[in-house]
Design an enzyme around this catalytic site. Structure first.
Site, PDB file in Angstrom:
ATOM      1  N   TYR A   1     -11.558  -1.861  10.018  1.00 11.67           N
ATOM      2  CA  TYR A   1     -12.777  -1.384   9.339  1.00 11.67           C
ATOM      3  C   TYR A   1     -13.022  -2.055   7.992  1.00 11.67           C
ATOM      4  O   TYR A   1     -13.941  -1.697   7.285  1.00 11.67           O
ATOM      5  CB  TYR A   1     -12.785   0.148   9.206  1.00 11.67           C
ATOM      6  CG  TYR A   1     -11.558   0.773   8.561  1.00 11.67           C
ATOM      7  CD1 TYR A   1     -11.362   0.714   7.196  1.00 11.67           C
ATOM      8  CD2 TYR A   1     -10.617   1.447   9.333  1.00 11.67           C
ATOM      9  CE1 TYR A   1     -10.250   1.303   6.610  1.00 11.67           C
ATOM     10  CE2 TYR A   1      -9.507   2.028   8.770  1.00 11.67           C
ATOM     11  CZ  TYR A   1      -9.323   1.953   7.396  1.00 11.67           C
ATOM     12  OH  TYR A   1      -8.215   2.532   6.820  1.00 11.67           O
ATOM     13  N   LYS A   2     -12.181  -3.026   7.639  1.00  9.36           N
ATOM     14  CA  LYS A   2     -12.381  -3.757   6.377  1.00  9.36           C
ATOM     15  C   LYS A   2     -13.158  -5.043   6.670  1.00  9.36           C
ATOM     16  O   LYS A   2     -14.333  -4.976   6.989  1.00  9.36           O
ATOM     17  CB  LYS A   2     -11.025  -3.982   5.719  1.00  9.36           C
ATOM     18  CG  LYS A   2     -10.421  -2.643   5.286  1.00  9.36           C
ATOM     19  CD  LYS A   2      -8.986  -2.713   4.835  1.00  9.36           C
ATOM     20  CE  LYS A   2      -8.542  -1.294   4.440  1.00  9.36           C
ATOM     21  NZ  LYS A   2      -7.098  -1.172   4.275  1.00  9.36           N
TER      22      LYS A   2
ATOM     23  N   ARG B   1     -11.755  -3.400  -8.437  1.00  5.36           N
ATOM     24  CA  ARG B   1     -11.640  -4.397  -7.364  1.00  5.36           C
ATOM     25  C   ARG B   1     -13.021  -4.859  -6.930  1.00  5.36           C
ATOM     26  O   ARG B   1     -13.892  -4.046  -6.641  1.00  5.36           O
ATOM     27  CB  ARG B   1     -10.936  -3.798  -6.145  1.00  5.36           C
ATOM     28  CG  ARG B   1      -9.470  -3.615  -6.288  1.00  5.36           C
ATOM     29  CD  ARG B   1      -8.806  -3.387  -4.935  1.00  5.36           C
ATOM     30  NE  ARG B   1      -9.514  -2.409  -4.082  1.00  5.36           N
ATOM     31  CZ  ARG B   1      -9.091  -2.054  -2.885  1.00  5.36           C
ATOM     32  NH1 ARG B   1      -8.000  -2.593  -2.357  1.00  5.36           N
ATOM     33  NH2 ARG B   1      -9.748  -1.156  -2.176  1.00  5.36           N
TER      34      ARG B   1
ATOM     35  N   PHE C   1       0.876  -1.176   0.000  1.00  3.96           N
ATOM     36  CA  PHE C   1       0.000   0.000   0.000  1.00  3.96           C
ATOM     37  C   PHE C   1       0.918   1.232   0.000  1.00  3.96           C
ATOM     38  O   PHE C   1       1.763   1.357   0.893  1.00  3.96           O
ATOM     39  CB  PHE C   1      -0.832  -0.073   1.279  1.00  3.96           C
ATOM     40  CG  PHE C   1      -2.033   0.802   1.317  1.00  3.96           C
ATOM     41  CD1 PHE C   1      -2.993   0.760   0.317  1.00  3.96           C
ATOM     42  CD2 PHE C   1      -2.246   1.660   2.390  1.00  3.96           C
ATOM     43  CE1 PHE C   1      -4.123   1.552   0.377  1.00  3.96           C
ATOM     44  CE2 PHE C   1      -3.374   2.460   2.459  1.00  3.96           C
ATOM     45  CZ  PHE C   1      -4.313   2.406   1.447  1.00  3.96           C
TER      46      PHE C   1
ATOM     47  N   ASP D   1       1.670  -6.185   7.466  1.00  9.95           N
ATOM     48  CA  ASP D   1       0.419  -5.443   7.461  1.00  9.95           C
ATOM     49  C   ASP D   1      -0.690  -6.410   7.057  1.00  9.95           C
ATOM     50  O   ASP D   1      -0.709  -6.913   5.933  1.00  9.95           O
ATOM     51  CB  ASP D   1       0.485  -4.249   6.501  1.00  9.95           C
ATOM     52  CG  ASP D   1      -0.714  -3.330   6.674  1.00  9.95           C
ATOM     53  OD1 ASP D   1      -1.814  -3.848   6.992  1.00  9.95           O
ATOM     54  OD2 ASP D   1      -0.573  -2.111   6.495  1.00  9.95           O
TER      55      ASP D   1
HETATM   56  C1  PLP Z   1      -6.444  -0.036   4.542  1.00 14.30           C
HETATM   57  C2  PLP Z   1      -4.974  -0.113   4.711  1.00 14.30           C
HETATM   58  C3  PLP Z   1      -4.308   0.825   5.506  1.00 14.30           C
HETATM   59  C4  PLP Z   1      -5.073   1.935   6.151  1.00 14.30           C
HETATM   60  O1  PLP Z   1      -4.325   2.665   7.038  1.00 14.30           O
HETATM   61  P1  PLP Z   1      -4.997   3.866   7.834  1.00 14.30           P
HETATM   62  O2  PLP Z   1      -3.981   4.276   8.803  1.00 14.30           O
HETATM   63  O3  PLP Z   1      -6.260   3.328   8.450  1.00 14.30           O
HETATM   64  O4  PLP Z   1      -5.341   4.934   6.864  1.00 14.30           O
HETATM   65  C5  PLP Z   1      -2.944   0.695   5.648  1.00 14.30           C
HETATM   66  N1  PLP Z   1      -2.278  -0.306   5.042  1.00 14.30           N
HETATM   67  C6  PLP Z   1      -2.905  -1.218   4.267  1.00 14.30           C
HETATM   68  C7  PLP Z   1      -2.117  -2.315   3.622  1.00 14.30           C
HETATM   69  C8  PLP Z   1      -4.274  -1.137   4.073  1.00 14.30           C
HETATM   70  O5  PLP Z   1      -4.893  -2.015   3.297  1.00 14.30           O
END
Ligand code: PLP
Length: 420
Positions: free
Chosen positions: A230-231, A380, A126, A205
């Site tokens: 939140y996912k 997606r 990401f 992550d």
């Molecule tokens: C969704 C996601 C994030 C989100 O990070 P926030 O700090 O909540 O904005 C970070 N890393 C990955 C790989 C994600 O999929």
């Protein structure tokens, strides 16, 4: 394969997890929501919990609720998440955002490996995680750098490419377990073994994995991890994230943003910092109780359904989607931008199309299908086994077919708009 709607309906009728859809607030049954990998749906339990936290705990209980309900929430919910990722209860806490946790753990890891000056990540990570790693490297000193291993096919990074990058200079290997664009899943055991063999730590992550597939942090000897709630955990927009620190490592790691919630005696108000012995030392300040409390409802639902069963359903559904793509969408110019082998694919499927952006807009605005779009051409389609049905998948594929065949996307602009 049988491509009829009746077949999709039969798959749903035979689904052992079908009852779980009723545990979610679904105001519009005709809206096809395939974005649970970005923002999970609201559970009835979370809606009730919000009411309870706000009205009773805050409204009636006032400050007494800190002792009665709130103070240990980060570790209590952390212990539930620990069950989902095969960790010991005190190795996981809920705090801050994924980004902030990533920063804290990455910088702590760099400081725990003095003399080694590199973080190895890959181009599928990401991008925001890469910014965070660069910030951590910058704080560690000007001689630190982030090495980004490229992806040859834009979809995967094989172990051999990581082997070539991880060496005596590597302090930390930090990857997304399931990558956000292609849904490629790294082999946690092999990558961790590689890092350890070369003296580096690992930081995973788990944002696109947790709640979608089994994760074995203890079994693979993973060092550190962070992830989103939140996912697939349906914790609610901006819900706080979690972090994991392997038991035997915590004493050697210092929180670079120490605060009273990580202190052994927060209400002693001593000026000397004395960290808690376990992962809680990575807590900093007061948690956002209202959104934190909702995370529990989402995690409990995943635990109730069982992560193994959720993964089985997710594989059945993404396989169904990939088969429909092969038969109906490939001839229309859609490419599969996710691994074909289910074993190395998470719970979303990315389809590419040169007109992907406009197709995505047409799906949302005309076809009542909600996927999301990731640059440059990825549509997606997130499968959330707690509530996604095979009829949803069938209808989404029909919509993709119609939008491409009838060129409905020509009605939409190529100019980007807002959150995608
Ligand atoms: C969704 C996601 C994030 C989100 O990070 P926030 O700090 O909540 O904005 C970070 N890393 C990955 C790989 C994600 O999929």
């Amino acid at each position: 394969m049988d491509r009829s709607l009746e077949y999709a309906q039969r798959l749903d009728a035979e689904d052992p997890l079908r009852e779980f859809r009723g545990r979610f607030v679904i105001d519009d049954p005709d809206l096809i929501y395939l974005d649970g990998n970005s923002l999970g749906r609201l559970t009835h339990a979370a809606a009730a919990r919000a009411q309870q936290t706000v009205r009773e705990e805050w409204g009636s209980g006032l400050i007494g609720s800190w002792n009665r309900h709130w103070f240990d929430l980060p570790q209590r919910i952390g212990a539930r998440i620990a069950q989902l990722v095969s960790a010991r209860p005190h190795e996981v806490v809920v705090a801050d955002s994924t980004s902030v946790n990533l920063f804290k753990l990455a910088l702590a890891a760099l400081r725990a490996r003095p003399g080694r000056r590199q973080i190895v990540t890959d181009a599928l990570n990401f991008p925001s995680d890469v910014y965070v790693l660069q910030s951590a490297a910058h704080c560690a000193g000007s001689e630190y750098q982030v090495i980004v291993v490229p992806s040859r096919d834009g979809m995967t990074v094989p172990l051999t490419d990581l082997q070539a990058a991880v060496g005596a200079e590597t302090a930390l290997v930090c990857l997304s377990h399931t990558t956000f664009k292609s849904a490629f899943v790294h082999d946690m055991a092999q990558v961790t073994a590689l890092a350890h063999e070369r003296g580096a730590l690992t930081l995973w992550d788990l944002s696109h994995s947790v709640g979608a597939l089994p994760i074995d942090l203890n079994g693979t000897d993973a060092d550190l991890a962070v992830g989103c709630t939140y996912k697939y955990l349906n914790g609610g927009p901006g819900a706080p994230a979690f972090l994991y620190v392997r038991e035997d490592l915590s004493a050697a790691l210092q929180n670079p943003l120490a605060g009273w919630f990580g202190h052994a005696h927060p209400f002693g108000f001593a000026l000397e910092y004395e960290p808690l012995p376990d992962a809680r030392r990575f807590l900093t300040g007061t948690p956002p109780i209202v959104s934190l409390s909702l995370v529990e409802a989402g995690v409990d639902l995943v635990l109730e359904a069982g992560i193994e069963r959720l993964r089985e359903k997710s594989v059945r559904q993404t396989e169904y989607l990939v088969t429909l793509w092969r038969e109906l969408l490939r001839p229309l110019g859609y490419t599969l931008n996710s691994p074909e082998a289910a074993a190395s694919r998470g719970s979303h499927v990315s389809l590419g199309h040169p007109e992907g952006y406009r197709i995505n807009r047409a799906l949302i605005e005309r076809m009542r299908v909600i996927p999301d779009f990731r640059h440059p051409d990825n549509i997606r389609l997130g499968v959330t086994p707690l509530y996604t049905t095979c009829v949803d998948i069938y209808r989404a594929v029909e919509a993709l077919r119609k939008v491409a065949e009838s060129r409905i996307y020509l009605d939409y602009s190529r100019l980007p708009s807002g959150v995608t």
